[in-house]
Design a protein around this motif. Structure first.
Motif, PDB file in Angstrom:
ATOM      1  N   VAL A  57       0.752  -1.085   0.051  1.00 21.34           N
ATOM      2  CA  VAL A  57      -0.169  -0.023   0.095  1.00 21.34           C
ATOM      3  C   VAL A  57       0.839   1.444   0.042  1.00 21.34           C
ATOM      4  CG1 VAL A  57      -1.839   1.082   1.156  1.00 21.34           C
ATOM      5  CG2 VAL A  57      -2.010  -1.158   1.170  1.00 21.34           C
ATOM      6  N   GLY A  58       0.638   1.891  -1.005  1.00 21.65           N
ATOM      7  CA  GLY A  58       1.463   3.283  -1.005  1.00 21.65           C
ATOM      8  C   GLY A  58       2.689   3.061  -1.554  1.00 21.65           C
ATOM      9  N   VAL A  59       2.999   2.286  -2.342  1.00 18.60           N
ATOM     10  CA  VAL A  59       4.478   2.038  -2.817  1.00 18.60           C
ATOM     11  C   VAL A  59       4.255   1.681  -4.149  1.00 18.60           C
ATOM     12  CG1 VAL A  59       6.408   0.774  -2.797  1.00 18.60           C
ATOM     13  CG2 VAL A  59       5.365   1.007  -0.607  1.00 18.60           C
ATOM     14  N   GLU A  60       4.754   2.311  -5.108  1.00 15.51           N
ATOM     15  CA  GLU A  60       4.634   2.331  -6.668  1.00 15.51           C
ATOM     16  C   GLU A  60       6.024   1.915  -7.168  1.00 15.51           C
ATOM     17  OE1 GLU A  60       2.833   5.633  -8.465  1.00 15.51           O
ATOM     18  OE2 GLU A  60       1.398   5.908  -6.944  1.00 15.51           O
ATOM     19  N   GLY A  61       6.005   1.493  -8.167  1.00 16.93           N
ATOM     20  CA  GLY A  61       7.182   1.167  -9.112  1.00 16.93           C
ATOM     21  C   GLY A  61       7.238  -0.340  -8.773  1.00 16.93           C
ATOM     22  N   TYR A  62       8.733  -0.716  -9.344  1.00 14.87           N
ATOM     23  CA  TYR A  62       9.109  -2.160  -9.322  1.00 14.87           C
ATOM     24  C   TYR A  62       8.823  -2.852  -8.028  1.00 14.87           C
ATOM     25  CZ  TYR A  62      13.167  -1.388  -6.499  1.00 14.87           C
ATOM     26  OH  TYR A  62      14.200  -0.973  -5.505  1.00 14.87           O
ATOM     27  N   VAL A  63       8.580  -2.073  -6.910  1.00 12.82           N
ATOM     28  CA  VAL A  63       8.520  -2.902  -5.642  1.00 12.82           C
ATOM     29  C   VAL A  63       7.016  -3.646  -5.435  1.00 12.82           C
ATOM     30  CG1 VAL A  63       8.207  -2.653  -2.994  1.00 12.82           C
ATOM     31  CG2 VAL A  63      10.090  -1.595  -4.161  1.00 12.82           C
ATOM     32  N   SER A  64       5.994  -2.752  -5.976  1.00  8.20           N
ATOM     33  CA  SER A  64       4.773  -3.289  -6.098  1.00  8.20           C
ATOM     34  C   SER A  64       4.413  -3.830  -7.429  1.00  8.20           C
ATOM     35  CB  SER A  64       3.767  -2.445  -5.796  1.00  8.20           C
ATOM     36  OG  SER A  64       3.833  -2.024  -4.243  1.00  8.20           O
ATOM     37  N   ASP A  65       4.790  -5.335  -7.679  1.00  7.20           N
ATOM     38  CA  ASP A  65       4.474  -5.871  -8.992  1.00  7.20           C
ATOM     39  C   ASP A  65       3.293  -6.715  -8.976  1.00  7.20           C
ATOM     40  OD1 ASP A  65       5.737  -7.864  -7.390  1.00  7.20           O
ATOM     41  OD2 ASP A  65       7.223  -8.376  -8.771  1.00  7.20           O
ATOM     42  N   LEU A  66       2.686  -6.720  -7.902  1.00  7.72           N
ATOM     43  CA  LEU A  66       1.433  -7.660  -7.878  1.00  7.72           C
ATOM     44  C   LEU A  66       0.302  -6.783  -8.220  1.00  7.72           C
ATOM     45  CD1 LEU A  66      -0.209 -10.331  -7.215  1.00  7.72           C
ATOM     46  CD2 LEU A  66      -0.651  -9.521  -4.944  1.00  7.72           C
ATOM     47  N   ASP A  67      -0.294  -6.805  -9.359  1.00  4.21           N
ATOM     48  CA  ASP A  67      -1.269  -6.173 -10.061  1.00  4.21           C
ATOM     49  C   ASP A  67      -2.752  -6.457 -10.073  1.00  4.21           C
ATOM     50  OD1 ASP A  67       0.672  -4.327 -11.186  1.00  4.21           O
ATOM     51  OD2 ASP A  67       0.912  -5.496 -13.035  1.00  4.21           O
ATOM     52  N   GLU A  68      -2.889  -7.752  -9.862  1.00  3.86           N
ATOM     53  CA  GLU A  68      -4.379  -8.398  -9.773  1.00  3.86           C
ATOM     54  C   GLU A  68      -4.437  -9.440  -9.120  1.00  3.86           C
ATOM     55  OE1 GLU A  68      -5.070  -8.231 -14.143  1.00  3.86           O
ATOM     56  OE2 GLU A  68      -3.957 -10.284 -14.320  1.00  3.86           O
ATOM     57  N   LEU A  69      -5.660  -9.882  -8.621  1.00  4.87           N
ATOM     58  CA  LEU A  69      -6.051 -11.099  -7.947  1.00  4.87           C
ATOM     59  C   LEU A  69      -6.834 -12.168  -8.915  1.00  4.87           C
ATOM     60  CD1 LEU A  69      -7.038  -9.705  -4.329  1.00  4.87           C
ATOM     61  CD2 LEU A  69      -4.555 -10.417  -5.267  1.00  4.87           C
ATOM     62  N   VAL A  70      -6.287 -13.408  -8.874  1.00  4.20           N
ATOM     63  CA  VAL A  70      -6.771 -14.177  -9.901  1.00  4.20           C
ATOM     64  C   VAL A  70      -7.288 -15.459  -9.008  1.00  4.20           C
ATOM     65  CG1 VAL A  70      -6.280 -15.947 -11.881  1.00  4.20           C
ATOM     66  CG2 VAL A  70      -4.819 -13.754 -11.329  1.00  4.20           C
ATOM     67  N   PHE A  71      -8.616 -15.942  -9.740  1.00  5.72           N
ATOM     68  CA  PHE A  71      -9.745 -16.911  -9.150  1.00  5.72           C
ATOM     69  C   PHE A  71      -8.690 -18.174  -8.590  1.00  5.72           C
ATOM     70  CE2 PHE A  71     -11.674 -20.897 -10.152  1.00  5.72           C
ATOM     71  CZ  PHE A  71     -12.804 -20.879  -8.850  1.00  5.72           C
ATOM     72  N   GLY A  72      -8.926 -18.432  -7.529  1.00  8.39           N
ATOM     73  CA  GLY A  72      -8.221 -19.870  -7.088  1.00  8.39           C
ATOM     74  C   GLY A  72      -6.868 -19.642  -6.695  1.00  8.39           C
ATOM     75  N   ARG A  73      -6.357 -18.683  -6.657  1.00  7.79           N
ATOM     76  CA  ARG A  73      -4.892 -18.438  -6.322  1.00  7.79           C
ATOM     77  C   ARG A  73      -4.966 -18.131  -4.716  1.00  7.79           C
ATOM     78  NH1 ARG A  73      -1.614 -15.773 -10.963  1.00  7.79           N
ATOM     79  NH2 ARG A  73      -2.021 -17.362 -12.615  1.00  7.79           N
ATOM     80  N   GLY A  74      -3.763 -18.390  -3.853  1.00 12.56           N
ATOM     81  CA  GLY A  74      -3.746 -17.897  -2.722  1.00 12.56           C
ATOM     82  C   GLY A  74      -2.843 -16.697  -2.643  1.00 12.56           C
ATOM     83  N   TYR A  75      -3.448 -15.908  -1.592  1.00 12.55           N
ATOM     84  CA  TYR A  75      -2.520 -14.809  -1.159  1.00 12.55           C
ATOM     85  C   TYR A  75      -2.494 -14.463   0.354  1.00 12.55           C
ATOM     86  CZ  TYR A  75      -3.774 -13.719  -6.107  1.00 12.55           C
ATOM     87  OH  TYR A  75      -3.847 -13.790  -7.345  1.00 12.55           O
ATOM     88  N   TRP A  76      -1.236 -13.946   0.726  1.00 19.53           N
ATOM     89  CA  TRP A  76      -1.083 -13.699   1.865  1.00 19.53           C
ATOM     90  C   TRP A  76      -1.429 -12.200   2.061  1.00 19.53           C
ATOM     91  CZ3 TRP A  76      -0.059 -16.645   5.862  1.00 19.53           C
ATOM     92  CH2 TRP A  76       0.504 -18.188   5.689  1.00 19.53           C
ATOM     93  N   ILE A  77      -2.101 -11.732   3.111  1.00 25.42           N
ATOM     94  CA  ILE A  77      -2.443 -10.365   3.339  1.00 25.42           C
ATOM     95  C   ILE A  77      -2.058 -10.035   4.701  1.00 25.42           C
ATOM     96  CG2 ILE A  77      -4.456  -8.786   3.431  1.00 25.42           C
ATOM     97  CD1 ILE A  77      -5.942 -10.705   1.522  1.00 25.42           C
ATOM     98  N   SER A  78      -1.341  -9.052   4.898  1.00 29.53           N
ATOM     99  CA  SER A  78      -1.024  -8.556   6.226  1.00 29.53           C
ATOM    100  C   SER A  78      -1.895  -7.332   6.569  1.00 29.53           C
ATOM    101  CB  SER A  78       0.387  -7.741   5.917  1.00 29.53           C
ATOM    102  OG  SER A  78       0.819  -7.343   7.334  1.00 29.53           O
ATOM    103  N   ALA A  79      -2.780  -7.795   7.407  1.00 28.47           N
ATOM    104  CA  ALA A  79      -3.918  -7.064   7.808  1.00 28.47           C
ATOM    105  C   ALA A  79      -3.492  -6.040   9.193  1.00 28.47           C
ATOM    106  CB  ALA A  79      -5.125  -7.874   8.279  1.00 28.47           C
ATOM    107  N   THR A  80      -3.750  -5.021   9.005  1.00 28.74           N
ATOM    108  CA  THR A  80      -3.465  -4.210  10.456  1.00 28.74           C
ATOM    109  C   THR A  80      -4.406  -4.036  11.311  1.00 28.74           C
ATOM    110  OG1 THR A  80      -4.437  -2.175   9.000  1.00 28.74           O
ATOM    111  CG2 THR A  80      -1.977  -2.779   8.808  1.00 28.74           C
ATOM    112  N   GLU A  81      -5.494  -4.909  11.208  1.00 31.84           N
ATOM    113  CA  GLU A  81      -6.668  -4.949  12.143  1.00 31.84           C
ATOM    114  C   GLU A  81      -7.533  -6.037  11.622  1.00 31.84           C
ATOM    115  OE1 GLU A  81     -10.019  -1.956  11.139  1.00 31.84           O
ATOM    116  OE2 GLU A  81      -8.100  -0.935  10.881  1.00 31.84           O
ATOM    117  N   ALA A  82      -8.088  -6.761  12.830  1.00 29.27           N
ATOM    118  CA  ALA A  82      -9.059  -8.008  12.401  1.00 29.27           C
ATOM    119  C   ALA A  82     -10.113  -7.578  11.495  1.00 29.27           C
ATOM    120  CB  ALA A  82      -9.268  -8.672  13.555  1.00 29.27           C
TER     121      ALA A  82
END
Length: 82
Positions: A57-82
């Protein structure tokens, strides 16, 4: 357009499978938890040189290279709150 609630039970790392058949940009797919997450990681096995993709979040350029979420794939999400 459809939506499905996928609860993030704790602050910290949560592993979720993206349940919608439509591929969506990360920010659209996670709009309902905007402000409650910091980083999302996804694994792209076809990219052998750089398989781990990240959206920070808030970081652009080569660091953030995940552009989209795709059906059936797993993703790790770092939540800042429940």
């Amino acid at each position: 357009m459809s939506s499905v609630q996928v609860p993030l039970y704790t602050a910290g790392w949560n592993l979720v499978s993206y349940p919608l058949r439509e591929t969506q940009p990360v920010t659209e797919a996670l709009a309902s938890i905007d402000g409650a997450y910091a980083i999302v990681y996804g694994y792209e096995d076809r990219d052998t040189a750089d398989p781990w993709k990240v959206y920070a979040v808030g970081v652009e350029g080569y660091v953030s290279d995940l552009d989209e979420l795709v059906f059936g794939r797993g993703y790790w999400i770092s939540a800042t709150e429940a």
